[in-house]
Design an enzyme around this catalytic site. Structure first.
Site, PDB file in Angstrom:
ATOM      1  N   HIS A  86     -25.791  -2.222  -1.061  1.00 32.12           N
ATOM      2  CA  HIS A  86     -26.840  -2.314  -2.078  1.00 32.12           C
ATOM      3  C   HIS A  86     -27.439  -3.710  -2.129  1.00 32.12           C
ATOM      4  O   HIS A  86     -26.806  -4.695  -1.730  1.00 32.12           O
ATOM      5  CB  HIS A  86     -26.273  -1.926  -3.438  1.00 32.12           C
ATOM      6  CG  HIS A  86     -25.864  -0.483  -3.526  1.00 32.12           C
ATOM      7  ND1 HIS A  86     -26.762   0.524  -3.808  1.00 32.12           N
ATOM      8  CD2 HIS A  86     -24.660   0.122  -3.330  1.00 32.12           C
ATOM      9  CE1 HIS A  86     -26.131   1.692  -3.808  1.00 32.12           C
ATOM     10  NE2 HIS A  86     -24.858   1.477  -3.513  1.00 32.12           N
ATOM     11  N   SER A 129     -19.850   5.609   0.254  1.00 35.43           N
ATOM     12  CA  SER A 129     -21.127   6.087   0.797  1.00 35.43           C
ATOM     13  C   SER A 129     -21.579   5.281   2.005  1.00 35.43           C
ATOM     14  O   SER A 129     -22.346   5.764   2.834  1.00 35.43           O
ATOM     15  CB  SER A 129     -22.208   6.014  -0.278  1.00 35.43           C
ATOM     16  OG  SER A 129     -22.522   4.661  -0.585  1.00 35.43           O
ATOM     17  N   GLU A 177       0.844  -1.199   0.000  1.00 36.48           N
ATOM     18  CA  GLU A 177       0.000   0.000   0.000  1.00 36.48           C
ATOM     19  C   GLU A 177       0.874   1.242   0.000  1.00 36.48           C
ATOM     20  O   GLU A 177       1.759   1.404   0.836  1.00 36.48           O
ATOM     21  CB  GLU A 177      -0.918  -0.015   1.227  1.00 36.48           C
ATOM     22  CG  GLU A 177      -1.699   1.268   1.462  1.00 36.48           C
ATOM     23  CD  GLU A 177      -2.526   1.698   0.261  1.00 36.48           C
ATOM     24  OE1 GLU A 177      -2.366   2.867  -0.159  1.00 36.48           O
ATOM     25  OE2 GLU A 177      -3.303   0.870  -0.272  1.00 36.48           O
TER      26      GLU A 177
END
Length: 406
Positions: free
Chosen positions: A53, A49, A35
């Site tokens: 879903h 967000s 990373e």
């Protein structure tokens, strides 16, 4: 030089779940996460967000349809097992007019084909779910849509991976490779197989290995506005009928895991890959390349880009942004919104040959490297089964030779 059986590049949600899946299947293999930032989920995954879903937007033959349904179930169970926060508030998809009722019907058909619960609700039922939601005649309600804290989930995965023996190399930037030797800004690492989950830079790493050459990443900036007046004016997630010809779902109300309210997101074309604000992280070569492809998209109106760009840029003006959300509800205090929240960048794959904004997941590779080229929304929701698919793809390319006992 350290040697690993698997080296995963990128410690976002896909890198974390892929490392987890590798260690689950092959506990004795050496797995590392590379990373470039100082910690996990510093980009799209940590700025997500937080919506889990349900899986009714996507055609039944797509990877998204398969993985969203399974991913919703898997991440819900993961949050419950790990005692992580989850808000099972559901989602309303509302229609503005007669024409949009047809859009609701299409979503209902897709939900039925995908085996996802999605319920017709009339105006009386809508009031019992969220009295403030406004629709034309009827709406759809998704009972399995939830919200979580994406950073909390990512850190739980980081801790699980660390306990299972995954090694983390932070502040370590991929610079290139020479066969199985990975060149970084800090050290040389050796890996039998590399799995590229680098998000905004996944295409560049893939090109290094000879994959994804017909694709490039086009970044889109997503921003939300927080409703600061209270947490009660909206009860559930409220979405409009989306334009399914584009990859974006339109401005909507999100009910956060702590009960808060926000509207968004934008999908503003960005001019370099980490174009979060001002000139920060400006990269001239990225700017020229991305501007070239965005100009081509605009001039050819490919993937409805001209309309997307025109509509999205207007959202920089706060009043325009709020007015779009007003169509979904009966009333809201427009003075109750604060400033724009921390933006995220969507790594959207573009097919350079067809000028198509690719809407489904794309994975390419061989037995030495596997590349997650398109992990766009709802990749966070899909991450656990998507990671299984990636590892399956690696094993298949390796001739199916690996077993959990190895």
């Amino acid at each position: 030089m350290k040697h690993y059986d698997y080296l995963v590049i990128g410690a976002g949600i896909m890198g974390l779940t892929t490392a987890r899946e590798l260690k689950s299947r092959f506990p004795h293999k050496k797995v590392a996460l590379l990373e470039k930032e100082s910690d996990i989920a510093m980009h799209a995954s940590g700025r997500n967000s937080g919506v889990l879903h349900a899986g009714f937007y996507y055609t039944a033959d797509s990877l998204k349809a398969k993985f969203t349904k399974l991913g919703n179930q898997a991440l819900t169970q993961y949050c419950e097992n790990q005692n992580l926060k989850i808000n099972k508030c559901g989602k309303l998809v509302i229609a503005a007019n007669e024409q949009e009722l047809n859009g609701l019907q299409l979503l209902k058909q897709r939900a039925d084909l995908n085996g996802v619960p999605l319920l017709w609700v009339d105006e009386t039922e809508i009031k019992s779910i969220d009295p403030n939601a406004s629709t034309y005649q009827k709406a759809l309600f998704s009972p399995t849509t939830s919200t979580i804290d994406p950073l909390e989930v990512c850190h739980a995965l980081k801790n699980e991976n660390a306990r299972n023996g995954v090694e983390f190399h932070f502040n370590t930037l991929y610079k290139g490779h020479d066969k199985d030797v990975i060149i970084t800004n800090r050290e040389l690492l050796q890996a039998s197989c590399v799995i590229n989950a680098a998000g905004l830079y996944a295409d560049k790493i893939a090109h290094d290995y000879g994959f994804g050459t017909k694709y490039t990443i086009i970044p889109f900036k997503g921003m939300y506005l927080k409703y600061e007046k209270n947490k009660t004016d909206v009860v559930t997630n409220i979405y409009p009928v989306p334009d399914l010809r584009t990859p974006f779902l339109g401005v909507h109300f999100t009910k956060t895991v702590d009960g808060g309210i926000k509207i968004g997101p934008t999908a503003i074309p960005a001019l370099w890959r980490e174009h979060y604000s001002g000139m920060k992280n400006f990269n001239f070569l990225e700017f020229i390349t991305i501007l070239f492809y965005e100009a081509k998209l605009f001039l050819n109106h490919s993937s409805h880009f001209r309309r997307i760009a025109s509509d999205e840029i207007k959202k920089y003006k706060k009043s325009n942004f709020i007015s779009l959300s007003r169509k979904l509800i009966r009333k809201i205090d427009e003075e109750g919104f604060g400033e724009f929240m921390r933006p995220g960048i969507r790594a959207q794959l573009l097919n350079k040959e067809t000028l198509e904004l690719v809407q489904d997941f794309v994975v390419e590779g061989d037995h030495r490297s596997m590349h997650i080229l398109n992990a766009v929304s709802p990749a966070f929701t899909c991450s656990i089964p998507f990671a299984e698919h990636v590892v399956d793809s690696v094993i298949q390319k390796q001739g199916g030779r690996l077993t959990a006992d190895e």
